[in-house]
Design an enzyme around this catalytic site. Structure first.
Site, short mmCIF file in Angstrom:
data_model
loop_
_atom_site.label_atom_id
_atom_site.label_comp_id
_atom_site.label_asym_id
_atom_site.label_seq_id
_atom_site.Cartn_x
_atom_site.Cartn_y
_atom_site.Cartn_z
N LYS A 64 0.83 -1.20 0.00
CA LYS A 64 0.00 0.00 0.00
C LYS A 64 0.87 1.26 0.00
O LYS A 64 0.63 2.19 -0.77
CB LYS A 64 -0.92 0.01 1.22
CG LYS A 64 -1.94 1.15 1.18
CD LYS A 64 -2.71 1.27 2.47
CE LYS A 64 -1.92 2.07 3.49
NZ LYS A 64 -2.69 2.39 4.71
N ASP A 88 -6.73 1.10 1.08
CA ASP A 88 -6.71 1.15 2.55
C ASP A 88 -8.09 0.74 3.06
O ASP A 88 -8.93 0.25 2.30
CB ASP A 88 -6.32 2.56 3.03
CG ASP A 88 -7.41 3.59 2.75
OD1 ASP A 88 -8.36 3.29 2.00
OD2 ASP A 88 -7.31 4.70 3.30
#
Length: 210
Positions: free
Chosen positions: A120, A138
């Site tokens: 991420k 997320d």
């Protein structure tokens, strides 16, 4: 959800916010890398408060290495998990100096090899610092994608892969910003604000609220 609905959702989000930006404050790829690394399990507001004091003092790998782990902790101790984050940031600065000429690499594998940097974080850096069409998933994006039925998946990797397939290229650079902001301020976790949502009529969430 069909292709036409997805296209209309993306079009409306773009019209509402044509130039979306991260809530994290930064002025270089390195500052962004540090900020995103610090933001794990912390709020952007909390990270910004810390980096507003840190970056004027140390905003290069060399400066943070000179500051040292204990010195770095003093600036970020208001952030959750600051002990491990200080160690990770210090070590990643050493690696940037030794292996990358103190520059943030524009390479996913090289980024993910840095301490404290996962998929991420690498996606955020590649997207926000270098304009890559990467999609960082997320908790907000995971929730919005599944709740609206825009891109369903059992985990963040599955949602990322689905988004990669269904989002046209023209939207890919900005889509993760739109979905994060939508999840943070409109399609919130406990009680989504359906009544003020610009895509309510397109969303396939069955339990809409006013």
């Amino acid at each position: 959800m069909n292709k036409a609905k997805r296209l209309e959702i993306l079009t409306r989000l773009r019209e509402d916010n044509p130039n979306p930006e991260s809530d994290l404050e930064y002025s270089s790829p390195f500052e962004l890398l540090v900020a995103v690394t610090l933001s794990a399990q912390a709020t952007d507001v909390g990270v910004n408060k810390a980096t507003r004091k840190l970056f004027p003092v140390a905003n290069t790998p060399e400066a943070i290495v000179e500051l040292g782990v204990e010195g770095l902790k003093e600036y970020i101790k208001t952030i959750g998990l600051y002990n491990s984050k200080a160690n990770n940031v210090y070590k990643l600065c050493q690696i940037l100096i030794e292996k990358h000429g103190s520059e943030v690499p524009q390479d996913r594998k090289a980024l993910e090899a840095l301490p404290g940097v996962g998929r991420k974080t690498a996606n955020v850096v590649l997207n926000c610092a270098f304009g890559w069409p990467t999609i960082a998933v997320d908790t907000h994006i995971f929730r919005v994608s599944n709740r609206t039925k825009f891109a369903m998946g059992k985990d963040v990797v599955a949602v990322e892969e689905k988004l990669e397939k269904v989002v046209p290229r023209e939207f890919k650079v900005d889509v993760h910003h739109w979905l994060i902001l939508h999840g943070r301020y409109v399609c919130t976790a406990r009680k989504p604000k359906c009544g003020s949502c610009i895509i309510e009529d397109l969303c396939e969430f069955k339990e809409k609220v006013e």
